[in-house]
Motif scaffolding. Structure first.
Motif, PDB file in Angstrom:
ATOM      1  N   LEU A  37      59.839  22.154 124.762  1.00  0.00           N
ATOM      2  CA  LEU A  37      58.519  22.707 125.051  1.00  0.00           C
ATOM      3  C   LEU A  37      57.421  21.708 124.727  1.00  0.00           C
ATOM      4  N   THR A  38      56.376  21.742 125.515  1.00  0.00           N
ATOM      5  CA  THR A  38      55.140  21.056 125.193  1.00  0.00           C
ATOM      6  C   THR A  38      54.223  22.115 124.609  1.00  0.00           C
ATOM      7  N   LEU A  39      53.813  21.930 123.357  1.00  0.00           N
ATOM      8  CA  LEU A  39      52.960  22.892 122.667  1.00  0.00           C
ATOM      9  C   LEU A  39      51.556  22.326 122.537  1.00  0.00           C
ATOM     10  N   THR A  40      50.562  23.156 122.803  1.00  0.00           N
ATOM     11  CA  THR A  40      49.167  22.717 122.721  1.00  0.00           C
ATOM     12  C   THR A  40      48.370  23.676 121.855  1.00  0.00           C
ATOM     13  N   LEU A  41      47.518  23.118 121.022  1.00  0.00           N
ATOM     14  CA  LEU A  41      46.579  23.868 120.192  1.00  0.00           C
ATOM     15  C   LEU A  41      45.201  23.347 120.556  1.00  0.00           C
ATOM     16  N   ALA A  42      44.353  24.232 121.068  1.00  0.00           N
ATOM     17  CA  ALA A  42      43.043  23.797 121.574  1.00  0.00           C
ATOM     18  C   ALA A  42      41.915  24.598 120.936  1.00  0.00           C
ATOM     19  N   GLN A  43      40.858  23.911 120.593  1.00  0.00           N
ATOM     20  CA  GLN A  43      39.659  24.570 120.088  1.00  0.00           C
ATOM     21  C   GLN A  43      38.890  25.083 121.295  1.00  0.00           C
ATOM     22  N   GLY A  44      38.643  26.388 121.345  1.00  0.00           N
ATOM     23  CA  GLY A  44      37.930  26.977 122.475  1.00  0.00           C
ATOM     24  C   GLY A  44      38.685  28.137 123.064  1.00  0.00           C
ATOM     25  N   ASP A  45      38.063  28.789 124.028  1.00  0.00           N
ATOM     26  CA  ASP A  45      38.673  29.999 124.589  1.00  0.00           C
ATOM     27  C   ASP A  45      39.534  29.737 125.814  1.00  0.00           C
ATOM     28  N   SER A  46      39.746  28.482 126.157  1.00  0.00           N
ATOM     29  CA  SER A  46      40.699  28.125 127.216  1.00  0.00           C
ATOM     30  C   SER A  46      41.049  26.652 127.081  1.00  0.00           C
ATOM     31  N   GLU A  48      41.116  24.543 129.509  1.00  0.00           N
ATOM     32  CA  GLU A  48      40.252  23.781 130.402  1.00  0.00           C
ATOM     33  C   GLU A  48      38.882  23.491 129.779  1.00  0.00           C
ATOM     34  N   SER A  49      38.356  24.419 128.983  1.00  0.00           N
ATOM     35  CA  SER A  49      37.030  24.232 128.403  1.00  0.00           C
ATOM     36  C   SER A  49      37.094  23.771 126.948  1.00  0.00           C
ATOM     37  N   SER A  50      38.248  23.359 126.498  1.00  0.00           N
ATOM     38  CA  SER A  50      38.432  22.979 125.102  1.00  0.00           C
ATOM     39  C   SER A  50      37.681  21.703 124.756  1.00  0.00           C
ATOM     40  N   SER A  51      37.061  21.726 123.584  1.00  0.00           N
ATOM     41  CA  SER A  51      36.362  20.538 123.101  1.00  0.00           C
ATOM     42  C   SER A  51      37.324  19.611 122.359  1.00  0.00           C
ATOM     43  N   SER A  52      38.478  20.138 121.928  1.00  0.00           N
ATOM     44  CA  SER A  52      39.448  19.364 121.174  1.00  0.00           C
ATOM     45  C   SER A  52      40.837  19.960 121.388  1.00  0.00           C
ATOM     46  N   GLN A  53      41.820  19.097 121.661  1.00  0.00           N
ATOM     47  CA  GLN A  53      43.192  19.548 121.881  1.00  0.00           C
ATOM     48  C   GLN A  53      44.171  18.673 121.128  1.00  0.00           C
ATOM     49  N   GLN A  54      45.253  19.298 120.678  1.00  0.00           N
ATOM     50  CA  GLN A  54      46.383  18.576 120.104  1.00  0.00           C
ATOM     51  C   GLN A  54      47.618  19.045 120.852  1.00  0.00           C
ATOM     52  N   THR A  55      48.490  18.106 121.206  1.00  0.00           N
ATOM     53  CA  THR A  55      49.711  18.445 121.938  1.00  0.00           C
ATOM     54  C   THR A  55      50.897  17.749 121.286  1.00  0.00           C
ATOM     55  N   VAL A  56      51.999  18.488 121.150  1.00  0.00           N
ATOM     56  CA  VAL A  56      53.237  17.928 120.613  1.00  0.00           C
ATOM     57  C   VAL A  56      54.405  18.350 121.497  1.00  0.00           C
ATOM     58  N   LEU A  57      55.500  17.635 121.359  1.00  0.00           N
ATOM     59  CA  LEU A  57      56.738  17.974 122.050  1.00  0.00           C
ATOM     60  C   LEU A  57      57.695  18.565 121.030  1.00  0.00           C
ATOM     61  N   LEU A  58      58.328  19.684 121.384  1.00  0.00           N
ATOM     62  CA  LEU A  58      59.321  20.326 120.528  1.00  0.00           C
ATOM     63  C   LEU A  58      60.601  20.519 121.335  1.00  0.00           C
ATOM     64  N   ALA A  59      61.656  19.847 120.927  1.00  0.00           N
ATOM     65  CA  ALA A  59      62.970  20.019 121.555  1.00  0.00           C
ATOM     66  C   ALA A  59      63.878  20.697 120.540  1.00  0.00           C
ATOM     67  N   CYS A  60      64.501  21.800 120.942  1.00  0.00           N
ATOM     68  CA  CYS A  60      65.383  22.552 120.036  1.00  0.00           C
ATOM     69  C   CYS A  60      66.843  22.499 120.439  1.00  0.00           C
ATOM     70  N   SER A  61      67.137  22.174 121.690  1.00  0.00           N
ATOM     71  CA  SER A  61      68.505  22.138 122.150  1.00  0.00           C
ATOM     72  C   SER A  61      68.606  21.157 123.314  1.00  0.00           C
TER      73      SER A  61
END
Length: 138
Positions: A37-46, A48-61
């Motif tokens: 999975l690509t996981l994203t945590l974004a400041q804002g209500d979407s 697309e309109s986020s002022s700040s985003q963090q994205t990581v990759l999570l592989a479990c299998s």
């Protein structure tokens, strides 16, 4: 020649033990289906309109890997929820301020071979942490 017989006998004993394990105890990650999975945590209500985003990759299998700082714990948390982001338990419920500072979380990829596309906006980061201890903690 007796060495070969012992190896075969030992192999059959292990095989019999594996077959005797009930299916309910089978590890769902052991089925070999990919879970990444690509996981994203974004400041804002979407996103697309986020002022700040963090994205990581999570592989479990088939193996636990990725750029997630607590990949094994995040995989365990997702496995306990059956891969359903709505069933993540998070931190024990605690009181959060009523300050509106929206945080949007997102997950895209596959879980045990099934496509995943999840989005949810929380009123603030505290409320998001009440829903997930490790998955969106990066």
């Amino acid at each position: 020649m007796s060495f070969g017989v012992r190896v075969v006998g030992a192999g059959l004993g292990v095989m019999a033990t594996l077959v005797a394990v009930p299916a309910a105890q089978a590890d769902p990650v052991a089925d070999g289906s990919p879970s990444a999975l690509t996981l994203t945590l974004a400041q804002g209500d979407s996103l697309e309109s986020s002022s700040s985003q963090q994205t990581v990759l999570l592989a479990c299998s088939p193996v636990v890997a990725g750029t997630h700082p607590a990949a094994a714990s995040a995989c365990d948390e997702l496995t306990a929820a059956g891969g359903d982001f709505e069933k993540l338990s998070g931190h024990p419920m605690r009181f959060c301020t009523m300050i509106y500072d929206p945080v949007t979380v997102a997950a895209d990829g596959v879980w045990h071979g099934n496509p995943v596309s999840y989005r949810h906006t929380y009123a603030n980061k505290c409320q998001a942490q009440n829903r997930s201890t490790y998955v969106f903690a990066f």
